[in-house]
Design an enzyme around this catalytic site. Structure first.
Site, PDB file in Angstrom:
ATOM      1  N   LYS A  81     -18.223 -14.514  -2.336  1.00  0.00           N
ATOM      2  CA  LYS A  81     -18.397 -13.867  -1.039  1.00  0.00           C
ATOM      3  C   LYS A  81     -19.802 -14.098  -0.482  1.00  0.00           C
ATOM      4  O   LYS A  81     -20.015 -14.056   0.723  1.00  0.00           O
ATOM      5  CB  LYS A  81     -18.134 -12.372  -1.216  1.00  0.00           C
ATOM      6  CG  LYS A  81     -18.128 -11.557   0.050  1.00  0.00           C
ATOM      7  CD  LYS A  81     -17.591 -10.182  -0.251  1.00  0.00           C
ATOM      8  CE  LYS A  81     -17.726  -9.227   0.903  1.00  0.00           C
ATOM      9  NZ  LYS A  81     -17.162  -7.918   0.570  1.00  0.00           N
ATOM     10  N   ASP A 125      -9.765  -4.684   0.055  1.00  0.00           N
ATOM     11  CA  ASP A 125     -11.216  -4.755  -0.015  1.00  0.00           C
ATOM     12  C   ASP A 125     -11.538  -5.996  -0.833  1.00  0.00           C
ATOM     13  O   ASP A 125     -11.396  -6.005  -2.050  1.00  0.00           O
ATOM     14  CB  ASP A 125     -11.737  -3.475  -0.697  1.00  0.00           C
ATOM     15  CG  ASP A 125     -13.209  -3.572  -1.083  1.00  0.00           C
ATOM     16  OD1 ASP A 125     -13.871  -4.524  -0.644  1.00  0.00           O
ATOM     17  OD2 ASP A 125     -13.683  -2.681  -1.814  1.00  0.00           O
TER      18      ASP A 125
END
Ligand code: AMP
Length: 624
Positions: free
Chosen positions: A69, A8
């Site tokens: 991100k 993740d």
């Protein structure tokens, strides 16, 4: 063969997991933690990753990269606003892409994420004693094509084989549903650090079928933090007429304390934010301090409009799945930000039921990714699990008048393939430009252009005669491949993507080489530090032994002392590895001799008893 793992790759934190005896398990990192901050810092030519990078952020704000991100696979135009509030320099890169300037050098967000992946996999490999290569990486369901592709490239740059890119909420549902027997319709509500995803799935008999997905890639816990930062900075400015947000070091400290306060307010009804010596009064040069009480009620007021924004994607996902809130059996909360009481309250309000908190919101995504990695690599314990996922956004091409002709509507099951025939608008038109679009708006300009390519060499024909077949092919990663073919001539276009934000093949290859070279440099730097530390602790031991070994011959004591002095000098002058090693060997031998001559002296020389591996981590523990 080494096991495949699930990762993740979070905005704030990342987690890695593996199938162990038929169950997914989180692998702790080298620091012993289950989550690794997605933070990379550049110090000279050294890179720090994870907690060690996070800890020095306030002292090195311009070169400590976090929440990257938010920028991966993005166009500069899309992230300008987020870039402006970053303590590090985010700017426009080639082809409208995003780059981060660190110490005068431009790095792509993919490279930064690759560093995080590399550390996680290296730590996990060491932990499970296998050289891990195969990974499944998760992305927000609402990530578009370039964000997925860029994430896959980050894996590639880290030297990994990315088996699959899967959606975070789908992964969370896998983790939740792996032991469930009956049929259930679940809604996964995933509010992380930077993105918000809603996914509705049907689970039953080992089949996980996504019905719809929706979200907001600009909404997450970091936005809550920034609201607190704005409030603190605003109050401070009123009081002292000084803008803390203009000072990168102060801004970094504000962001950190805002996040801490927010987390505390999930458990307490009020908290105090205290930042002594936050800056100096520009006129009097006296230190200024910041101290503010923040109540939960005030926090909720600061973020009220952000909280309201979660409503629309939930409604949209229900509408697309043709369900109403009462059809949902369980609402599963995922992502650290679902711990905010006001978030739970709004979920309860929208869904009319208590959310299910049975999965760990920080770990469920990685656990599900590990299950998927197990499925792909044929883990027998998993049996026949089938995962059916969908594409989050409509894909189409631009047609005359700047309109969009959709080919694959959102929430279509992937993999998917669709061909449609188009034609020309002018007589004797020699070629067409195909603009591939992703998004829900009717006009091309309002959607994201994934790339443009040309089909040339169409034989002269009247307008409307040529038959141009355009094929969209979405693979299981949700990544799109497009081809175009003119039927009469059989002419097929090789896709030339222009104006794309993702890296081209050559760039990826260069970055892979760079990352490998960096890893090698890191390894040798680490080896050097280990050697210095080994010699230094041996020197300390030697000095102590000389004092204690009163009965040993003087010449032997002198010899050890002399070597200890040389060792001290070698460590201080940063001597090369060969010199450090030869001194270690000599000092060990002399020390052994000394101890044999005066055995009452005590313990064995330590450096000999210790293998290199034992010393490694101690050397890398950062000072608090
Ligand atoms: P994730 O991307 O799922 O790791 O979520 C990270 C986000 O969750 C960050 O913005 C964290 O500040 C936030 N978070 C983690 N724990 C809590 C908590 N107890 N209360 C509020 N927010 C939290």
């Amino acid at each position: 063969m080494a096991k495949a793992v699930g990762i993740d790759l979070g905005t704030t934190n990342s987690v890695i997991a593996v199938m162990e005896g038929g169950k997914p398990e989180v692998i702790v990192n080298a620091e012993g933690a289950r989550t690794t901050p997605s933070v990379v810092a550049y110090k000279g030519d050294e890179r720090l990753v994870g907690q060690i990078a996070k800890r020095q952020a306030a002292l090195n704000p311009a070169a400590t990269l976090f929440e990257v991100k938010r920028f991966i696979g993005r166009r500069w135009e899309e992230v300008k606003e987020e870039a402006a509030r970053s303590p590090f320099k985010v700017k426009e890169g080639p082809g409208g892409s995003v780059r981060i300037e660190v110490n005068g050098k431009d790095v792509a967000p993919e490279q930064v994420s690759a560093e995080v992946l590399r550390k996680m996999v290296a730590d996990a490999s060491a932990k499970i004693g296998q050289n891990i290569k195969d990974v499944v990486i998760t992305v927000p369901a609402y990530f578009d094509n370039s964000q997925r592709e860029a994430t896959r490239q980050a894996g590639e740059i880290a030297g990994l084989n990315v088996l699959r890119v899967i959606n975070e909420p789908t992964a969370a549902a896998l983790a939740y549903g792996i032991d469930k027997k009956g049929n259930e319709t679940v809604l996964v509500f995933d509010l992380g650090g930077g993105t918000f995803d809603v996914t509705i799935l049907e689970l039953g008999d080992g089949v996980f079928e996504v019905k719809s997905t929706s979200g907001d890639t600009h909404l997450g816990g970091a936005d809550f933090d920034h609201r607190i930062v704005d409030w603190l900075a605003g109050e401070f400015k009123q009081e002292h007429n000084f803008d803390l947000k203009k000072d990168p070091q102060a801004l970094q400290r504000l962001i950190e304390s805002a996040e801490k306060a927010k987390i505390e307010l999930s458990a307490a009804s009020e908290t105090t934010i205290s930042l002594p010596f936050i800056t100096f009064d520009p006129e009097t040069r006296t230190p200024l301090h910041l101290e503010r009480k923040l109540t939960r009620a005030k926090f909720e007021e600061l973020v009220s409009d952000l909280l309201r924004r979660v409503r629309e994607p939930v409604t949209q996902a229900l509408r697309d799945a043709k369900l109403s809130a009462s059809d949902i059996d369980e609402v599963i909360l995922v992502g650290g930000s679902t711990r905010v009481p006001a978030v739970k309250r709004i979920v309860r309000e929208i869904m009319g039921k208590e959310p299910n908190e049975s999965v760990n919101p920080d770990e469920a995504v990685a656990l599900g990714a590990a299950v998927q990695a197990g499925i792909i690599s044929g883990d027998a314990a998993l049996g026949d699990i089938v995962l059916v996922d969908v594409t989050p956004l409509t894909l189409g091409v631009e047609v005359k008048g700047g309109m969009v002709a959709p080919l694959i509507p959102r929430n279509t099951t992937v993999p998917a393939k669709k061909t449609e025939v188009f034609t020309t608008a002018e007589n004797n038109q020699p070629g067409v430009e195909i603009n591939v679009l992703q998004g829900e708006r009717p006009m091309a300009a309002d959607n994201k252009s994934l790339g443009k390519f040309k089909l040339e060499g169409i034989p002269p024909m009247r307008a409307g005669q040529p038959q141009i077949e355009v094929t969209f092919d979405i693979d299981a990663n949700g990544i799109l491949h497009v081809t175009a073919r003119e039927k009469s001539s059989g002419k097929e276009s090789s896709i030339r993507i222009e104006n794309t934000t993702t890296l081209d093949k050559n760039e990826v290859e260069r970055m892979v080489r760079e990352a490998e070279a960096n890893a090698e440099a890191d390894r040798s730097r680490r080896e050097h530090v280990e050697k210095k530390n080994t010699l230094d602790s041996l020197r300390l031991q030697a000095q102590q032994q000389v004092e204690e070994a009163s009965s040993a011959p003087q010449d032997l004591k002198d010899k050890v002392s002399k070597l200890a002095d040389e060792a001290k000098q070698a460590v201080e002058s940063d001597a090369d590895n060969a010199r450090l090693q030869s001194l270690t060997t000599d000092l060990e031998a002399a020390l052994r001799e000394l101890m044999q001559a005066a055995p009452q002296g005590g313990s064995q020389p330590q450096a000999e008893a210790k293998k290199d591996d034992d010393v490694v981590d101690a050397d890398f523990k950062p000072a608090d």
